[in-house]
Design a protein around this motif. Sequence first.
Motif, PDB file in Angstrom:
ATOM      1  N   VAL A  33      22.392 -43.316  64.993  1.00  0.00           N
ATOM      2  CA  VAL A  33      23.460 -42.968  65.927  1.00  0.00           C
ATOM      3  C   VAL A  33      24.768 -43.598  65.479  1.00  0.00           C
ATOM      4  O   VAL A  33      25.830 -42.957  65.510  1.00  0.00           O
ATOM      5  N   ARG A  34      24.718 -44.840  65.030  1.00  0.00           N
ATOM      6  CA  ARG A  34      25.925 -45.521  64.552  1.00  0.00           C
ATOM      7  C   ARG A  34      26.509 -44.807  63.336  1.00  0.00           C
ATOM      8  O   ARG A  34      27.726 -44.648  63.224  1.00  0.00           O
ATOM      9  N   LEU A  35      25.643 -44.351  62.441  1.00  0.00           N
ATOM     10  CA  LEU A  35      26.119 -43.643  61.254  1.00  0.00           C
ATOM     11  C   LEU A  35      26.792 -42.326  61.625  1.00  0.00           C
ATOM     12  O   LEU A  35      27.866 -41.989  61.109  1.00  0.00           O
ATOM     13  N   VAL A  36      26.167 -41.574  62.531  1.00  0.00           N
ATOM     14  CA  VAL A  36      26.704 -40.264  62.902  1.00  0.00           C
ATOM     15  C   VAL A  36      28.026 -40.420  63.652  1.00  0.00           C
ATOM     16  O   VAL A  36      28.981 -39.670  63.422  1.00  0.00           O
ATOM     17  N   LEU A  37      28.095 -41.389  64.560  1.00  0.00           N
ATOM     18  CA  LEU A  37      29.348 -41.630  65.276  1.00  0.00           C
ATOM     19  C   LEU A  37      30.439 -42.124  64.319  1.00  0.00           C
ATOM     20  O   LEU A  37      31.617 -41.794  64.478  1.00  0.00           O
TER      21      LEU A  37
END
Length: 324
Positions: A33-37
Motif C-alpha cells: 500500500v505504501r508503494l502504490v500510494l
Amino acid sequence: MSMTPEQARWFAETFDKLVQSVGQAVLGKNEVVRLVLTAMMAPGHVLLEDAPGTGKTSLARSIAATVQGTSTRIQFTPDLLPSDVTGVTIYDQNTKSFEFHKGPVFANVVLADEINRASPKTQSAMLEVMEEGRVTVDGVTHEVGNPFMVIATQNPIEQAGTYRLPEAQLDRFLMKTSIGYPDHASAVQILQGSALRDRSKQLTPRISLQAVNDMTQLASTVHVDPAVLEYVSRLMEETRLAPEVRVGVSIRGALALMRAVKVWAAVNGRHYVIPDDVKALVEPVWLHRFVLDPEAEFAGTTAKSVMTKILSEVAPPQARQQSA
C-alpha cells in the motif's frame, strides 16, 4: 523553495493515515500500500504481477475511496477495442450534434485488469493515456482525472493467449510489484469478515483530491544532495555496463526513481533524500526496465540478482548536505 522539516512531518503523518485507511480493506499488505500510494504522489502508474484473487481490485477501490476519488475497472480481453477504453463520439439525432461518451479511463484510479490479454493496439491506447493524461478523439482533447493513476495487472502463470507488453511500454510504469497472498493472521481476519464482499465501501475519505495534488507538489520540493544524484547516475550507468544485461535503465527510469525517492523521503518524515531511500525503491522502480541477455537469463540470472550485485559494488555517498 525546499520542503521544511515541519512540512515533512505533516506529510508523513497524513500519509500514514492513508495507509491505515487502505489497510482496513487490504489486510496485512501495508508495505505494498505504501508503494502504490508513493507511486500516486510521484506521480506514476503501477504494474502488479499477481495470481488472481490477491486483492488487486480492493486495493484500487480502497485508494480511490480514501482520497475521495473515483475508480473504474477495465477487464482486458482480446476483443477489447481502444474506444472501449478511451470513449467514443456518438451522433445525437435530437441535438443534431456529436457527443463524446467517456470511457472507463476517466477516473482517478483505473484498474486495468490483465492488461496483457488485450491486443497491442488496445494496449497502446491505454499506455498513451497513461503518458499524456488525456484522450484525443476525433481531434478533440479530453483531460482525464487529476490525480490519475493506473494500476495494471498481469497473470504471471497463465500466458496462453496473451500479448506480452514490450519493454518500451513496461518502461512507462513507475513501479512493478506484487501483492501476494496474505499471511496467516490476515487470512483468518479476512475469513472472519467473509460476509463483507467489498471492504472498500466502508471506508471514508481521509483527504481530498486537491490535498493529494498538494502533497504531490510538496514532495517535488524535497532536497536532493548532488552526491545522491551522482549515486543514482552511477547505478544507472552500471546497469548498462553489466554483461548480463542487454538494455539497462534509461534516463526516464532514473527520473522516475528520483520522483519516487523524494516522496519516500517525505513519507519517512524527512525533507531530504538519503541513499537508503534509493536502495529501498530501486528494485520496484528499475527491475522491470531491464532487458537481460538471453544466455544469462537461460543460465538463471535475474534482474534482481544483477541489481543486488550492482548495489554491493557501487558505494553510496557517506556524507550529505541538508537544504538550508
